[in-house]
Design an enzyme around this catalytic site. Structure first.
Site: not given
Length: 802
Positions: A509, A697
């Site tokens: 990400d 996250d």
């Protein structure tokens, strides 16, 4: 007074102390509760044929204590040691006393799995720690402990302090037994020298007999006191129809001892008492060193929870009171003084202090924490007093969560370890068969006589080492897990080390993973006057990094900001937020969100955009940029060198994502992705045969994390991302990500080296022993050294460069 015979051990005893019961048409008599418990356990497990095979042989009474079982069901005991799983079952970590080898682990797991009401039972051979999950409506904990004791082991709740006391007692016991063995071995060697000299130069029969008796006197306590550990392990293995390493040592030493006693009494042949003492002493020393090594590795994990306070100072009104950490509730105010450890997560409401977080993140530099900042358990306050509000209960705080994850990690066996345990389970049976064939081969075909045939067979039994095979995986895994934990990298299951080592693709990400996750406003445009408090309330209600960046900008550039009560609030994944205040509709997000609400607005930028609209009219625009993490390019290059392809998956715009990917050297970029889009891409990668590590996250990463082979969450991420991940990187560093991959590959290499050595060792030395080239003395030394080689090779992971 009449005597009766125990239905289990066959010993006679006074009927006044007997336990009597009826089994159909058969009367049963037991000398103690231990024998009664073992008898019923063997029958309930379908092992009653044991009594037919035993015949009239008398056994030692099963002196098992059941007097303290009630305490395992007490409310206070459950509150301290038992926790609830997500499914509502009970879970406890136990230490199983008396485990000597992987066969012992197999036996305990098998019996527990057969017990109704037990959902899961996994035991880690390297530290004897068991994780047991059970349904309290079907079985009580006291019954589980009773089952373990009934097969010859003992169990008590895992507690670092208790474990240290037990470990010290075990070390002292081994030390005493080794002293006896070493004393006997050193003295018997001098006698053996005289024997060997006399054998070649001639010796009077009377003097030879005296030397034989002296060796007998030294070998007897060594075999039956120092070697009692092996006899005990062999007994319980046989009792439960399993042949283990202890049986190989016991049989080898006992056969040599019995033959030597026969030779001494009949004055025919040579005695081998020296081989008896050396077999027991060498193997016992090897086992002792193995215990010390395993303890050292486990201590590394226990240090994370070391010196954790059991009480905290809670402020209630004007009063301060020490409360047990279990009693602290969310919202309680806690005071922490300089030098004290934080044990419950929270937010600072008063004071500021330098905080040492090195135990969790590995960062050596203290961090300044002020009012409004989050403070996590495991941190140590260095220079000032602070007061903070608890945001979690102790059991859900980071320090305790990490400890639980590590406990789970070392009880979950990698696939390669399960395979090794299966092999070692059949290994001992094979060795005894080969030894028997060797004896008959040399005796009938080789024609060398009974003595020579027996000694060669003993060498075959003693030199084989299932222990090295059983240790090959758990030792390397334990050392790897403990080293990773010291560096702020927490694996939830040890089995994930193997999967990570085989990974072929790393999916990252962008926000919070490649970048620092704190976008800063680089440009602000206002198109129309509006109430700035509406926007401040909107961004304050969201945890997204973009919203937080806008909020920080507003706090720096506007005064007297206040939050307004929102009538409704909704977060749209990967797009933004919308809310209502009275009859006003407020939207804050990217161009896609405006398009979804039929708001025409065009703006070209390489930065991330946060556009504010009130009642369908754009009133303001923010451009934000997120700083790339330090040394990101160098680290991505190093990950490439580890053999992994790197792909970026982000919900951000294509232009922003490509710019970052180009700068740090990422192979492939997928942008403008919704959570379900990321998950679909993970499925596509799987179809192409990739083994995927996914790092994220945020909530928007949770589906993709769940679908990946290895899910890694950065420690500052959303709770759901941390919860479903397999690995947690506490310091949010890409360097730690690289180290996690590199160390997992090193661990897997060590496992293969250990297994390879164990298999090659046995493949080489067993044929040599069968051919008569190895005597029992050298066999005992070789067996101990093979285990120590495996342990030593595993410990090289602590110093391995990655």
């Amino acid at each position: 007074m009449a005597k009766v015979e125990c239905s289990h051990c066959k010993l006679e005893f006074d009927e006044s102390v007997m336990i009597k019961e009826s089994d159909g048409n058969k009367e049963l008599y037991f000398c103690c509760k231990g024998c009664q418990g073992v008898y019923h356990l063997l029958n309930s497990k379908g092992l009653d044929s044991f009594y037919e095979k035993r015949g009239n042989t008398k056994l030692e009474p099963a002196n098992i204590s059941f007097d303290d079982l009630e305490r395992f069901d007490l409310e206070g005991f459950h509150k301290k040691y038992v926790k609830k799983t997500k499914d509502g079952f009970n879970e406890i970590n136990l230490i199983i006393e008396g485990i000597h080898c992987s066969a012992c682990v197999w036996l305990n797991e098998k019996v527990l799995h057969q017990t109704p009401g037990i959902i899961e039972a996994t035991i880690n051979y390297s530290n004897n720690k068991a994780k047991v999950i059970w349904d309290e409506e079907e079985i009580k904990l006291s019954k589980i402990i009773e089952t373990i004791r009934a097969i010859g082991y003992n169990a008590y709740p895992y507690d670092p302090a208790i474990q240290e006391e037990k470990a010290k007692k075990l070390r002292n016991d081994y030390y005493t037994r080794i002293l006896v063995g070493v004393f006997a071995t050193m003295n018997i060697m001098w006698i053996a020298i005289a024997q060997y000299v006399g054998y070649f130069t001639g010796i009077e029969e009377s003097k030879k007999n005296i030397l034989n008796i002296a060796e007998f006197a030294l070998a007897t306590p060594t075999l039956f006191y120092s070697g009692w550990i092996f006899f005990k392990g062999a007994y319980y293995g046989l009792k439960n129809r399993f042949i283990n390493m202890d049986l190989l040592v016991s049989v080898g030493a006992l056969l040599a001892y019995i033959y030597s006693v026969w030779a001494m009494i009949t004055k025919q042949g040579e005695v081998y008492f020296d081989s008896v003492t050396m077999i027991i002493t060498f193997v016992l020393v090897g086992k002792y060193l193995e215990i010390l090594s395993k303890k050292q590795a486990v201590d590394t994990l226990d240090k994370i929870m070391g010196q954790t306070p059991t009480e905290v100072l809670v402020i209630k009104g004007d009063k301060k009171k020490l409360e047990p950490i279990e009693n602290v509730k969310i919202g309680d105010i806690i005071e922490v003084k300089p030098g004290e450890k934080v044990v419950i997560d929270g937010i600072i409401i008063s004071g500021s202090a330098l905080v040492d977080m090195s135990a969790l993140t590995g960062e050596s530099e203290p961090i300044l924490k002020r009012a409004g900042d989050e403070i996590i358990s495991g941190s140590i306050v260095l220079d000032s007093k602070i007061e903070y509000k608890a945001t979690k209960e102790a059991k859900n705080s980071l320090l305790f969560t990490i400890n639980e994850l590590l406990n789970d990690a070392i009880t979950k066996k990698p696939h390669i370890e399960q395979l090794a345990n299966q092999i070692s389970g059949y290994f001992s049976v094979t060795i005894l068969t080969l030894a028997l064939l060797t004896f008959f081969g040399w005796y009938y075909i080789g024609g060398v006589g009974f003595e020579k045939s027996l000694i060669i067979a003993i060498s075959v039994i003693v030199i084989a080492c299932p222990c090295a095979l059983g240790l090959a995986t758990p030792m390397a895994t334990l050392v790897g897990i403990s080293r990773l934990a010291k560096e702020g990298i927490v694996f939830k299951e040890a089995s994930r080390l193997e999967t990570m080592a085989k990974a072929t693709l790393l999916a990252l990400d962008k926000t919070g993973t490649i970048t620092i996750g704190k976008p800063l406003v680089t440009n602000y445009k206002k198109f129309k006057d509006f109430d700035i408090n509406l926007l401040y309330t909107l961004v304050s209600s969201s945890n997204h990094p973009i919203s937080k960046g806008v909020k920080e900008f507003l706090k720096e550039h506007f005064e007297n900001l206040k939050e307004i009560k929102l009538d409704s609030f909704k977060e749209i994944q990967a797009k933004g937020v919308e809310a209502k205040v009275g009859d006003k509709k407020i939207i804050g997000g990217n161009l896609e969100l405006l398009k979804d609400n039929n708001i025409n607005f065009n703006y070209i930028s390489k930065s991330s955009l946060y556009i504010v609209s009130i009642d369908g009219e754009v009133v303001a625009l923010f451009e934000l940029s997120d700083k790339i993490k330090e040394k990101a390019k160098e680290l991505i290059d190093n990950i490439h060198k580890l053999g992994l392809k790197v792909v970026m998956l982000t919900g951000d715009r294509q232009e922003v994502a490509k710019e970052i990917a180009k700068e740090i050297g990422i192979d492939e970029v997928k942008a403008n992705l919704l959570p379900q889009d990321k998950a679909k891409l993970i499925d596509e990668f799987h179809k192409n045969g990739e083994i995927i590590i996914m790092v994220g996250d945020g909530i928007n990463d949770s589906i993709a994390l769940a679908k990946s082979d290895i899910a890694i969450a950065m420690g500052s991420g959303a709770d759901i991302a941390v919860e479903i991940s397999d690995v947690i990187i506490l310091n949010n560093s890409l360097e730690s990500l690289r180290r996690a991959i590199a160390i997992s590959k090193k661990v897997f290499i060590k496992i293969k080296q250990n297994l390879g050595f164990s298999l090659i060792y046995n493949a080489v030395v067993i044929p040599l022993a069968m051919a008569g080239y190895i005597n029992p003395l050298f066999a005992a030394l070789s067996m101990s050294l093979s285990s120590l080689v495996v342990v030593g090779n595993s410990f090289r992971l602590y110093r391995a460069k990655v």
